[in-house]
Design a protein around this motif. Structure first.
Motif, PDB file in Angstrom:
ATOM      1  N   THR A 156       1.025  -0.826   0.075  1.00  0.00           N
ATOM      2  CA  THR A 156       0.114   0.127  -0.094  1.00  0.00           C
ATOM      3  C   THR A 156       1.066   1.190  -0.052  1.00  0.00           C
ATOM      4  OG1 THR A 156       0.430   0.057   2.609  1.00  0.00           O
ATOM      5  CG2 THR A 156      -2.075  -1.428   1.331  1.00  0.00           C
ATOM      6  N   HIS A 157       0.633   2.361  -0.760  1.00  0.00           N
ATOM      7  CA  HIS A 157       0.394   3.564  -0.513  1.00  0.00           C
ATOM      8  C   HIS A 157       0.096   4.596  -0.639  1.00  0.00           C
ATOM      9  CE1 HIS A 157       4.413   1.730  -3.086  1.00  0.00           C
ATOM     10  NE2 HIS A 157       3.860   1.225  -3.296  1.00  0.00           N
ATOM     11  N   PRO A 158      -0.512   4.916   1.069  1.00  0.00           N
ATOM     12  CA  PRO A 158      -0.723   6.056   1.302  1.00  0.00           C
ATOM     13  C   PRO A 158      -1.070   7.110   0.714  1.00  0.00           C
ATOM     14  CG  PRO A 158      -0.236   5.003   3.549  1.00  0.00           C
ATOM     15  CD  PRO A 158       0.659   4.408   1.666  1.00  0.00           C
ATOM     16  N   LEU A 159      -2.285   7.382  -0.058  1.00  0.00           N
ATOM     17  CA  LEU A 159      -2.400   8.938   0.142  1.00  0.00           C
ATOM     18  C   LEU A 159      -3.264   9.958   0.737  1.00  0.00           C
ATOM     19  CD1 LEU A 159      -3.494   8.043  -4.192  1.00  0.00           C
ATOM     20  CD2 LEU A 159      -1.245   8.485  -3.084  1.00  0.00           C
ATOM     21  N   GLU A 160      -4.232  10.017   1.283  1.00  0.00           N
ATOM     22  CA  GLU A 160      -5.091  11.072   1.476  1.00  0.00           C
ATOM     23  C   GLU A 160      -6.058  10.247   2.233  1.00  0.00           C
ATOM     24  OE1 GLU A 160      -7.245  13.172  -1.046  1.00  0.00           O
ATOM     25  OE2 GLU A 160      -8.588  11.811  -1.422  1.00  0.00           O
ATOM     26  N   ARG A 161      -6.195  11.309   3.970  1.00  0.00           N
ATOM     27  CA  ARG A 161      -7.637  10.203   4.552  1.00  0.00           C
ATOM     28  C   ARG A 161      -8.449  11.015   3.941  1.00  0.00           C
ATOM     29  NH1 ARG A 161      -6.265   8.252   9.855  1.00  0.00           N
ATOM     30  NH2 ARG A 161      -7.703   9.362  10.657  1.00  0.00           N
ATOM     31  N   GLN A 162      -9.725  10.292   3.889  1.00  0.00           N
ATOM     32  CA  GLN A 162     -10.819  10.405   2.550  1.00  0.00           C
ATOM     33  C   GLN A 162     -12.236  10.659   4.360  1.00  0.00           C
ATOM     34  OE1 GLN A 162     -13.441  10.473  -0.943  1.00  0.00           O
ATOM     35  NE2 GLN A 162     -11.654  10.731  -0.749  1.00  0.00           N
ATOM     36  N   GLU A 163     -13.210  11.399   4.473  1.00  0.00           N
ATOM     37  CA  GLU A 163     -14.081  11.855   5.669  1.00  0.00           C
ATOM     38  C   GLU A 163     -14.595  11.085   4.293  1.00  0.00           C
ATOM     39  OE1 GLU A 163     -16.854  15.093   8.003  1.00  0.00           O
ATOM     40  OE2 GLU A 163     -15.764  15.890   5.905  1.00  0.00           O
ATOM     41  N   ILE A 164     -16.477  10.137   5.747  1.00  0.00           N
ATOM     42  CA  ILE A 164     -17.234   9.545   5.381  1.00  0.00           C
ATOM     43  C   ILE A 164     -17.839  10.572   5.987  1.00  0.00           C
ATOM     44  CG2 ILE A 164     -18.756   7.801   5.832  1.00  0.00           C
ATOM     45  CD1 ILE A 164     -15.889   5.962   5.981  1.00  0.00           C
ATOM     46  N   VAL A 165     -19.129  11.059   5.147  1.00  0.00           N
ATOM     47  CA  VAL A 165     -20.308  11.736   5.843  1.00  0.00           C
ATOM     48  C   VAL A 165     -21.775  11.253   5.204  1.00  0.00           C
ATOM     49  CG1 VAL A 165     -18.860  13.479   4.777  1.00  0.00           C
ATOM     50  CG2 VAL A 165     -20.026  12.511   3.151  1.00  0.00           C
ATOM     51  N   LEU A 166     -23.054  11.666   5.410  1.00  0.00           N
ATOM     52  CA  LEU A 166     -24.292  11.392   5.525  1.00  0.00           C
ATOM     53  C   LEU A 166     -25.014  11.955   4.264  1.00  0.00           C
ATOM     54  CD1 LEU A 166     -26.706  10.027   6.822  1.00  0.00           C
ATOM     55  CD2 LEU A 166     -26.849  12.162   8.169  1.00  0.00           C
ATOM     56  N   ILE A 167     -25.299  11.278   3.576  1.00  0.00           N
ATOM     57  CA  ILE A 167     -26.217  11.571   2.667  1.00  0.00           C
ATOM     58  C   ILE A 167     -27.939  11.653   2.323  1.00  0.00           C
ATOM     59  CG2 ILE A 167     -26.203  12.265  -0.015  1.00  0.00           C
ATOM     60  CD1 ILE A 167     -23.576  11.295  -0.265  1.00  0.00           C
ATOM     61  N   SER A 168     -28.217  12.514   2.784  1.00  0.00           N
ATOM     62  CA  SER A 168     -29.777  12.249   2.823  1.00  0.00           C
ATOM     63  C   SER A 168     -30.735  13.294   2.378  1.00  0.00           C
ATOM     64  CB  SER A 168     -29.997  12.618   3.876  1.00  0.00           C
ATOM     65  OG  SER A 168     -28.818  12.226   5.527  1.00  0.00           O
ATOM     66  N   PRO A 169     -31.904  12.882   1.749  1.00  0.00           N
ATOM     67  CA  PRO A 169     -32.829  13.607   0.914  1.00  0.00           C
ATOM     68  C   PRO A 169     -33.157  14.636   1.995  1.00  0.00           C
ATOM     69  CG  PRO A 169     -33.869  11.510   2.333  1.00  0.00           C
ATOM     70  CD  PRO A 169     -32.586  11.495   2.689  1.00  0.00           C
ATOM     71  N   PRO A 170     -33.508  15.788   1.209  1.00  0.00           N
ATOM     72  CA  PRO A 170     -33.726  17.346   1.325  1.00  0.00           C
ATOM     73  C   PRO A 170     -35.452  16.473   2.314  1.00  0.00           C
ATOM     74  CG  PRO A 170     -34.516  17.402  -0.609  1.00  0.00           C
ATOM     75  CD  PRO A 170     -33.487  15.665  -0.043  1.00  0.00           C
ATOM     76  N   GLY A 171     -34.841  17.594   3.604  1.00  0.00           N
ATOM     77  CA  GLY A 171     -36.456  17.656   4.287  1.00  0.00           C
ATOM     78  C   GLY A 171     -35.824  17.003   5.313  1.00  0.00           C
ATOM     79  N   LEU A 172     -34.767  16.433   6.339  1.00  0.00           N
ATOM     80  CA  LEU A 172     -34.672  15.923   7.400  1.00  0.00           C
ATOM     81  C   LEU A 172     -33.831  16.945   8.509  1.00  0.00           C
ATOM     82  CD1 LEU A 172     -33.216  12.373   6.235  1.00  0.00           C
ATOM     83  CD2 LEU A 172     -35.125  13.064   6.969  1.00  0.00           C
ATOM     84  N   GLU A 173     -34.977  17.464   9.371  1.00  0.00           N
ATOM     85  CA  GLU A 173     -34.573  18.001  10.095  1.00  0.00           C
ATOM     86  C   GLU A 173     -32.963  17.237  11.121  1.00  0.00           C
ATOM     87  OE1 GLU A 173     -35.678  20.816  10.928  1.00  0.00           O
ATOM     88  OE2 GLU A 173     -36.973  20.744   9.240  1.00  0.00           O
ATOM     89  N   LEU A 174     -32.159  17.440  10.413  1.00  0.00           N
ATOM     90  CA  LEU A 174     -30.578  17.333  11.809  1.00  0.00           C
ATOM     91  C   LEU A 174     -29.740  18.434  11.210  1.00  0.00           C
ATOM     92  CD1 LEU A 174     -30.181  13.331   9.400  1.00  0.00           C
ATOM     93  CD2 LEU A 174     -30.752  14.252  12.049  1.00  0.00           C
ATOM     94  N   PRO A 175     -29.000  18.151  12.668  1.00  0.00           N
ATOM     95  CA  PRO A 175     -27.764  18.999  12.376  1.00  0.00           C
ATOM     96  C   PRO A 175     -26.735  18.975  11.750  1.00  0.00           C
ATOM     97  CG  PRO A 175     -27.665  17.973  14.722  1.00  0.00           C
ATOM     98  CD  PRO A 175     -28.809  17.342  13.689  1.00  0.00           C
ATOM     99  N   ASN A 176     -25.768  19.995  11.336  1.00  0.00           N
ATOM    100  CA  ASN A 176     -24.400  19.573  11.336  1.00  0.00           C
ATOM    101  C   ASN A 176     -23.549  20.417  11.822  1.00  0.00           C
ATOM    102  OD1 ASN A 176     -22.827  19.501   9.131  1.00  0.00           O
ATOM    103  ND2 ASN A 176     -23.182  20.612   7.548  1.00  0.00           N
TER     104      ASN A 176
END
Length: 289
Positions: A156-176
């Protein structure tokens, strides 16, 4: 010992039967068996043990096979030095997951193409990390781009760290960002049960004592996005796909605490073709910049 014997050893290890190895080398099976026996006698060790109708590589044999591959790769590379011009049909095969391909195509490939215009790059599209590993092992790709971890038989040759995010339909009442606890009872589209990526997500859910409602279980990424577009579920995916999700009218939020995965270029434990070595150098130079 000579190069021909080394080729015989590697072919026998790969095919696991003398008959198939001899067929691949276009020689008679008795001639191959005799050459292997002569080499074993010269080295004073047993390279292959009989097993049913085939052979098994011994512990000493595995070491010899590894060094034989390296020696043959080195010879091939030395022969290539006779002509430093890259052939017009030179092709570099890179396996990638769909979620990482946009970054590969948008950032790494243009930089590589600018320095090596004579090389044609073929992207081998794979369904997840397991698919990338299989493509490398089956020699359908020279390099792979995937997240870690991968089996230890790959480098392995590590290149970067990438964030995992939550992808949701519009209209959900969630904080960020979304607290991990809010994933409890959330309707999610997840990878297929038993897959490596699903096991990692299940481990994360267990760590934070959350149990989502699984709406869809599949390794087909279009199925995930379709479920989110239809308002049926949310999805955990890489930040690199956020632009695609935003164009589809979906909402992207970070997690709290943040979850990141290491993205790396991976390859088999053997000497790489020069064009693959050049790609690694370009990728690592871009990361350092």
């Amino acid at each position: 010992m000579n190069l021909q014997q080394l080729r015989y050893v590697v072919a026998t290890a790969e095919h696991r039967t003398m008959t198939d190895a001899a067929r691949s080398l276009y020689i008679a099976q008795p001639a191959l068996s005799r050459a292997i026996r002569d080499l074993e006698r010269e080295l004073g060790m047993t390279l292959f043990a009989r097993s049913g109708r085939g052979v098994v590589v011994t512990a000493q044999g595995r070491r010899v096979v590894k060094l034989a591959r390296e020696a043959l790769d080195a010879v091939h590379e030395i022969e290539g030095l006779a002509n430093q011009t890259v052939p017009t049909d030179a092709e570099l095969r890179i396996a990638s997951t769909p979620s990482l391909e946009p970054g590969l195509a948008g950032r790494l490939l243009p930089a590589y193409a600018a320095e090596h215009p004579g090389v044609r790059v073929h992207i081998v599209r794979c369904d997840g990390r397991d698919g990338v590993v299989s493509a490398i092992r089956d020699q359908r790709a020279d390099l792979g781009l995937t997240d870690l971890p991968v089996p230890t038989d790959l480098i392995t040759h590590p290149l970067e760290r990438q964030e995992i995010v939550l992808i949701s339909p519009p209209g959900l009442e969630l904080p960020n960002p979304v607290p991990m606890g809010r994933l409890h009872g959330m309707r999610l589209a997840l990878p297929a049960r038993g897959s490596m990526r699903r096991r990692e997500l299940d481990a994360m859910f267990g760590k934070y004592a959350v149990t989502p409602v699984v709406v869809l279980e599949t390794d087909e990424r279009n199925g995930w996005l379709n479920a989110v577009r239809a308002g049926q579920a949310s999805l955990l995916w890489y930040r690199g796909m956020a632009e695609q999700a935003g164009r589809a009218g979906l909402v992207v939020r970070s997690l709290d605490p943040a979850v990141r995965r290491v993205i790396a270029v991976v390859h088999a434990r053997r000497r790489l073709p020069l064009i693959a070595q050049d790609f690694l150098a370009t990728a690592e130079k871009g990361t350092a910049a």
